[in-house]
Design a protein around this motif. Structure first.
Motif, PDB file in Angstrom:
ATOM      1  N   LEU A 153      15.627   5.279  -2.379  1.00 27.81           N
ATOM      2  CA  LEU A 153      15.410   7.000  -2.301  1.00 27.81           C
ATOM      3  C   LEU A 153      14.609   7.154  -3.456  1.00 27.81           C
ATOM      4  N   CYS A 154      14.675   6.603  -4.433  1.00 29.65           N
ATOM      5  CA  CYS A 154      13.783   6.643  -5.821  1.00 29.65           C
ATOM      6  C   CYS A 154      12.311   6.159  -5.254  1.00 29.65           C
ATOM      7  N   LEU A 155      12.288   5.011  -4.516  1.00 24.22           N
ATOM      8  CA  LEU A 155      10.864   4.612  -4.119  1.00 24.22           C
ATOM      9  C   LEU A 155      10.454   5.707  -3.074  1.00 24.22           C
ATOM     10  N   ALA A 156      11.099   6.319  -2.351  1.00 26.02           N
ATOM     11  CA  ALA A 156      10.512   7.110  -1.177  1.00 26.02           C
ATOM     12  C   ALA A 156      10.036   8.241  -1.724  1.00 26.02           C
ATOM     13  N   THR A 157      10.461   8.815  -2.984  1.00 28.85           N
ATOM     14  CA  THR A 157       9.839  10.159  -3.463  1.00 28.85           C
ATOM     15  C   THR A 157       8.745   9.868  -4.088  1.00 28.85           C
ATOM     16  N   LEU A 158       8.152   8.586  -4.267  1.00 30.27           N
ATOM     17  CA  LEU A 158       6.749   8.005  -4.623  1.00 30.27           C
ATOM     18  C   LEU A 158       5.827   8.475  -3.636  1.00 30.27           C
ATOM     19  N   TYR A 159       6.089   8.504  -2.236  1.00 28.58           N
ATOM     20  CA  TYR A 159       5.462   8.595  -1.107  1.00 28.58           C
ATOM     21  C   TYR A 159       5.124   9.927  -0.831  1.00 28.58           C
ATOM     22  N   LEU A 160       5.987  11.053  -1.476  1.00 27.23           N
ATOM     23  CA  LEU A 160       5.801  12.243  -1.114  1.00 27.23           C
ATOM     24  C   LEU A 160       4.407  12.977  -1.645  1.00 27.23           C
ATOM     25  N   GLN A 161       3.761  13.502  -0.602  1.00 27.78           N
ATOM     26  CA  GLN A 161       2.394  13.931  -1.326  1.00 27.78           C
ATOM     27  C   GLN A 161       2.045  15.079  -2.204  1.00 27.78           C
ATOM     28  N   LYS A 162       2.842  16.154  -1.978  1.00 24.67           N
ATOM     29  CA  LYS A 162       2.975  17.155  -2.846  1.00 24.67           C
ATOM     30  C   LYS A 162       4.145  16.920  -4.167  1.00 24.67           C
ATOM     31  N   PRO A 163       3.217  17.368  -5.197  1.00 26.18           N
ATOM     32  CA  PRO A 163       4.321  17.145  -6.765  1.00 26.18           C
ATOM     33  C   PRO A 163       5.359  17.861  -6.302  1.00 26.18           C
ATOM     34  N   LYS A 164       5.505  19.249  -5.974  1.00 22.95           N
ATOM     35  CA  LYS A 164       6.777  19.954  -5.929  1.00 22.95           C
ATOM     36  C   LYS A 164       7.557  19.448  -5.054  1.00 22.95           C
ATOM     37  N   GLY A 206      25.079  -2.540  -2.353  1.00 22.67           N
ATOM     38  CA  GLY A 206      24.707  -1.733  -1.382  1.00 22.67           C
ATOM     39  C   GLY A 206      24.137  -0.172  -2.034  1.00 22.67           C
ATOM     40  N   ALA A 207      25.102   0.483  -2.784  1.00 24.10           N
ATOM     41  CA  ALA A 207      24.843   1.591  -3.260  1.00 24.10           C
ATOM     42  C   ALA A 207      23.446   1.234  -4.167  1.00 24.10           C
ATOM     43  N   THR A 208      23.125   0.372  -5.004  1.00 25.43           N
ATOM     44  CA  THR A 208      22.013   0.051  -5.792  1.00 25.43           C
ATOM     45  C   THR A 208      20.877   0.010  -4.864  1.00 25.43           C
ATOM     46  N   ALA A 209      20.761  -0.675  -3.983  1.00 26.33           N
ATOM     47  CA  ALA A 209      19.553  -0.762  -3.038  1.00 26.33           C
ATOM     48  C   ALA A 209      19.339   0.479  -2.263  1.00 26.33           C
ATOM     49  N   LEU A 210      20.312   1.116  -1.686  1.00 26.64           N
ATOM     50  CA  LEU A 210      20.059   2.550  -1.275  1.00 26.64           C
ATOM     51  C   LEU A 210      19.243   3.539  -1.983  1.00 26.64           C
ATOM     52  N   TYR A 211      19.975   3.601  -3.627  1.00 25.82           N
ATOM     53  CA  TYR A 211      19.722   4.514  -4.328  1.00 25.82           C
ATOM     54  C   TYR A 211      18.043   4.055  -4.795  1.00 25.82           C
ATOM     55  N   ALA A 212      17.647   2.771  -4.947  1.00 28.27           N
ATOM     56  CA  ALA A 212      16.377   2.176  -5.072  1.00 28.27           C
ATOM     57  C   ALA A 212      15.503   2.571  -4.034  1.00 28.27           C
ATOM     58  N   GLN A 239       7.950  16.212  -4.519  1.00 24.99           N
ATOM     59  CA  GLN A 239       8.437  14.929  -5.256  1.00 24.99           C
ATOM     60  C   GLN A 239       9.144  15.198  -6.367  1.00 24.99           C
ATOM     61  N   LEU A 240       8.990  16.246  -7.148  1.00 25.13           N
ATOM     62  CA  LEU A 240      10.012  17.080  -8.305  1.00 25.13           C
ATOM     63  C   LEU A 240      11.349  17.366  -7.763  1.00 25.13           C
ATOM     64  N   ALA A 241      11.089  18.142  -6.591  1.00 23.15           N
ATOM     65  CA  ALA A 241      12.528  18.585  -5.865  1.00 23.15           C
ATOM     66  C   ALA A 241      13.521  17.288  -5.571  1.00 23.15           C
ATOM     67  N   ALA A 242      12.750  16.155  -4.763  1.00 24.59           N
ATOM     68  CA  ALA A 242      13.522  15.064  -4.527  1.00 24.59           C
ATOM     69  C   ALA A 242      14.006  14.375  -5.722  1.00 24.59           C
ATOM     70  N   LEU A 243      13.362  14.291  -6.820  1.00 19.56           N
ATOM     71  CA  LEU A 243      13.914  13.596  -8.032  1.00 19.56           C
ATOM     72  C   LEU A 243      14.683  14.303  -8.485  1.00 19.56           C
ATOM     73  N   CYS A 244      14.709  15.380  -8.797  1.00 18.92           N
ATOM     74  CA  CYS A 244      15.850  16.264  -9.401  1.00 18.92           C
ATOM     75  C   CYS A 244      17.253  16.218  -8.414  1.00 18.92           C
ATOM     76  N   SER A 245      16.898  16.213  -7.088  1.00 20.94           N
ATOM     77  CA  SER A 245      18.223  16.194  -6.245  1.00 20.94           C
ATOM     78  C   SER A 245      18.824  14.712  -6.545  1.00 20.94           C
ATOM     79  N   LEU A 246      18.078  13.631  -6.476  1.00 22.99           N
ATOM     80  CA  LEU A 246      18.651  12.345  -6.885  1.00 22.99           C
ATOM     81  C   LEU A 246      19.262  12.283  -8.123  1.00 22.99           C
TER      82      LEU A 246
END
Length: 334
Positions: A52-63, A44-50, A65-72
């Motif tokens: 969340l990582c996939l969701a960052t790709l759909y953020l329109q603004k690079p900033k 479940g943790a693997t699926a949830l994290y995957a 996207q970068l903030a979300a990736l750093c948080s993860l």
């Protein structure tokens, strides 16, 4: 600088895309191959994290996207560095009992030396014994390489010989739980603890020559008495340390060959040699360093150093003498 900034600005989305993909693959694999229990939590943790990582790709603004990736990344590394190895798990039978070693003066007390009686690779009876060794009688160190598929990858370990004919073999391995098989990929993550299997040669070498039918080679290391003792004592110190401070095994950084070099206090440049990663060629590295018998070219030494056993042989009390009867360093002394 302006040209570089312009390039990065134009391609920032693609750069973030590739960084996210690489980060996602690594972190999701680390969670998947972790020791999280129960399995449903790990999956479940693997699926949830995957997701969340996939969701960052759909953020329109690079900033964003970068903030979300750093948080993860922060969340992942907090978990990763607090995920500590343990000695209390349901271990596979051959790893159930840890060895220990304590030195008193020139005498070393080694506890729980493994001596398994194998009927097949999966059918065996564990035995353990304690023994004392006098450092003044340490007479040899042999390098053992065991091949189970191809020539590039081998398991590498040492056997310490004493002038009374006894040998103490020490193999650095994955300490596996009952529920896990061996996986090279899993070894890149927090999946196995590292262990020093301290055993009788009938066990550690015998299972490879007589039970698994692997190609096994034994080379005598050319070391001074002082170096032999220093290597042996470093091994003993690590064996004792692991009883209270367990460590993770890592296929790349903390494996059977890198640990041998660490215990031998080898220079960093030797630890980066390609023959350490491709462990099947570790003996050729030892040869180039002048640690093996240079009276032969390496190809000849390699051929002569193979342990040859009769088809239906089983390890007995004379096993250590039998496997050395036709080896180069034995023949040269006759």
């Amino acid at each position: 600088m302006t040209v570089q900034r312009s390039f990065i600005h134009r391609h920032i989305k693609w750069i973030l895309f590739f960084i996210t993909i690489i980060f996602s693959v690594y972190t999701c694999a680390a969670i998947y191959y972790s020791t999280l229990e129960p399995n449903s939590l790990r999956l479940g943790a693997t699926a949830l994290y995957a997701l969340l990582c996939l969701a960052t790709l759909y953020l329109q603004k690079p900033k964003r996207q970068l903030a979300a990736l750093c948080s993860l990344a922060i969340c992942f590394f907090i978990w990763f560095f607090t995920d500590t190895p343990r000695n209390t798990r349901d271990w596979a039978g051959e790893y159930a009992v840890l060895a220990d070693a304590v030195q008193e003066g020139r005498i070393v007390h080694v506890k729980n030396i493994r001596n398994i009686t194998y009927r097949s690779e999966t059918d065996y009876t564990p035995h353990y014994y304690n023994a004392d060794f006098n450092l003044d009688h340490l007479s040899s160190i042999d390098l053992v390489t065991s091949y189970w598929a191809g020539n590039s990858i081998a398991h590498v370990f040492l056997s310490f010989g004493f002038d009374d004919g006894r040998h103490l073999a020490v193999s650095i391995e994955t300490r596996r739980q009952k529920k896990f098989g061996y996986s090279t990929i899993a070894g890149f993550f927090h999946h196995y603890e590292l262990t020093y299997v301290t055993a009788d040669e009938r066990d550690l070498i015998g299972v490879r020559t007589d039970i698994r039918k692997e190609r096994v080679y034994l080379y005598r290391l050319n070391l001074s008495p002082q170096t032999r003792e220093a290597v042996f004592k470093n091994y003993l110190n690590e064996i004792h340390l692991l009883t209270t401070q367990p460590r993770w095994y890592n296929t790349l950084m903390d494996n059977c060959t890198t640990e041998i070099l660490a215990r031998a206090n080898a220079r960093p440049r030797y630890r980066l040699d390609w023959r350490i990663l491709l462990s099947g060629y570790t003996a050729s590295l030892a040869y180039d360093l002048g640690l093996l018998d240079t009276h032969y070219d390496f190809a000849t030494l390699h051929r002569l150093s193979r342990i040859n056993r009769p088809e239906n042989a089983t390890p007995d009390a004379n096993y250590s003498n039998e496997i050395r009867e036709s080896l180069p360093f034995t023949l040269d002394n006759k």
